[in-house]
Design a protein around this motif. Structure first.
Motif, PDB file in Angstrom:
ATOM      1  N   ALA A 142       0.837  -1.192   0.000  1.00 36.79           N
ATOM      2  CA  ALA A 142       0.000   0.000   0.000  1.00 36.79           C
ATOM      3  C   ALA A 142       0.878   1.250   0.000  1.00 36.79           C
ATOM      4  O   ALA A 142       1.774   1.398   0.836  1.00 36.79           O
ATOM      5  CB  ALA A 142      -0.912  -0.002   1.228  1.00 36.79           C
ATOM      6  N   GLY A 143       0.634   2.121  -0.957  1.00 37.23           N
ATOM      7  CA  GLY A 143       1.402   3.353  -1.074  1.00 37.23           C
ATOM      8  C   GLY A 143       2.738   3.185  -1.764  1.00 37.23           C
ATOM      9  O   GLY A 143       3.480   4.155  -1.907  1.00 37.23           O
ATOM     10  N   GLN A 144       3.060   1.981  -2.166  1.00 36.71           N
ATOM     11  CA  GLN A 144       4.333   1.725  -2.840  1.00 36.71           C
ATOM     12  C   GLN A 144       4.114   1.674  -4.348  1.00 36.71           C
ATOM     13  O   GLN A 144       3.142   1.077  -4.808  1.00 36.71           O
ATOM     14  CB  GLN A 144       4.935   0.392  -2.372  1.00 36.71           C
ATOM     15  CG  GLN A 144       6.291   0.072  -2.983  1.00 36.71           C
ATOM     16  CD  GLN A 144       6.806  -1.302  -2.553  1.00 36.71           C
ATOM     17  OE1 GLN A 144       6.052  -2.100  -2.008  1.00 36.71           O
ATOM     18  NE2 GLN A 144       8.077  -1.546  -2.794  1.00 36.71           N
TER      19      GLN A 144
END
Length: 377
Positions: A102-104
């Motif tokens: 997540a968020g990567q």
């Protein structure tokens, strides 16, 4: 201590511009040579650190490249009694994709897959791989990458990713295998087969060869080439490294860039060093006039100026070395390999001394203004 050297030491501020100009000229060319040769060393890093004593390439090869040869050359090499191991050097291209958290960001890139045999001392296993890395490579569907490529590939140790659609796990990292372009991914020969990356066809690329007595490598190379009768060409690693360096400088764009930078460096060095020396001599013109009044010949004064310019060149070489260490440290921080062949260091050193001496020759005319009669004014 000579008069020229003592003058440079005690009045160093007047000559600092010339020293800096020489250092910048040398640094400009050497840093470019180091960068280009470092890129070449990156591509051949796995071979340079291999236990192999020699390599066998196709007969028309003039350096390490992508040409192939018949697989039957492998058993043919074992006809030599001193050959103890032969393995193909397998490099395959694969498409890499990470599993972003997540968020990567998602990472998708082509990678170089280097196939090794995960046994300590194996001819394809780089010497600097430790026991933990070798054990990690023995697991199916595992890969090892350079630590500088973790961010580029969007993974860390323990993460999973895909190569050509198959899931693999990053089990360990290694150092000193950076790549400016496609990252290097190491995998075992067994895993390469599972990923459809093994080359089992009738032709292979370069062959890594280990011999019983490393001291006889040169003789074994000659004997193998005689035995092969033109079917292949054996090289020592030193010979191949030299050929690869020559091949780098056969690339026209590299020659053009280095040639242009060399001309710029020479122009900057000559002009600034010449003007600085002239200014320093003019500032000391009364001292030179006093020497003439004491009976010192013009020839002796010319020698003083030439020696002074030589010492300026030596100081420029010293500053070049200091600046080059800084460039190397900066390159290391960005995982950029720099390599300086001995010929490049000697050539640039000779160039800087030549620039300094030439600038001294151009400055000799100023001494004509050192008239003893001027001391009476």
């Amino acid at each position: 201590m000579s008069l020229a050297l003592s003058t440079l030491i005690f009045e160093w501020r007047r000559y600092m511009a010339a020293v800096i100009a020489l250092a910048v000229a040398g640094l400009l060319v050497l840093s470019l040579v180091g960068m280009f040769m470092g890129i070449g060393k990156t591509f051949s890093a796995t071979i340079d650190r291999s236990p192999a004593h020699l390599m066998v390439l196709p007969p028309d090869s003039e350096g390490f490249g992508g040409a192939t040869q018949p697989r039957r050359n492998i058993p043919a090499l074992f006809q030599h009694p001193e050959v103890v191991e032969v393995q193909p050097y397998t490099v395959r291209w694969a498409m890499w994709s990470n599993f972003p958290a997540a968020g990567q960001p998602a990472k998708r890139d082509g990678v170089q897959t280097i196939v090794v045999d995960p046994v300590k001392g194996a001819v394809t296993m780089p010497n600097d791989f430790n026991e933990d890395v070798i054990m990690a490579l023995q697991e199916p569907y595992t890969v090892v990458i350079d630590q500088s490529s973790l961010a580029k590939l969007g993974v860390k140790v323990g993460d999973k990713a895909t190569m050509n659609g198959r899931t693999v796990t990053v089990r360990a990292t290694v150092a000193n295998y950076p790549s400016l372009f496609n990252a290097m991914v190491f995998t075992s020969r067994q895993t390469a087969k599972l990923l459809n990356l093994a080359d089992e066809g009738p032709r292979v690329g370069s062959l890594l060869v280990k011999v019983a007595d490393p001291a006889r490598t040169d003789q074994v190379v000659e004997e193998l080439n005689s035995m092969g009768k033109g079917q292949y060409k054996a090289w020592t690693r030193a010979q191949l490294s030299e050929k690869n360096q020559e091949a780098m400088f056969k690339e026209s764009f590299i020659v053009i860039i280095l040639g242009f930078m060399l001309l710029v460096g020479i122009f900057i060095g000559v002009v600034i060093t010449w003007q600085t020396l002239q200014g320093a001599i003019l500032a000391n013109i009364k001292e030179f006039a006093s020497l003439r009044a004491l009976g010192v010949s013009m020839g002796a004064l010319n020698l003083i100026i030439m020696e002074l310019s030589f010492w300026v060149g030596i100081a420029g070489l010293g500053m070049t070395a200091i600046l080059l260490m800084g460039v190397n440290a900066l390159a290391g921080a960005f995982n950029l390999t720099m390599y300086y062949p001995l010929w490049s260091i000697l050539t640039i050193g000779a160039m800087l001394l030549t620039i300094a001496v030439l600038s001294g020759l151009l400055s000799l005319g100023v001494l004509k203004k050192s008239q003893p009669a001027d001391l009476l004014r």
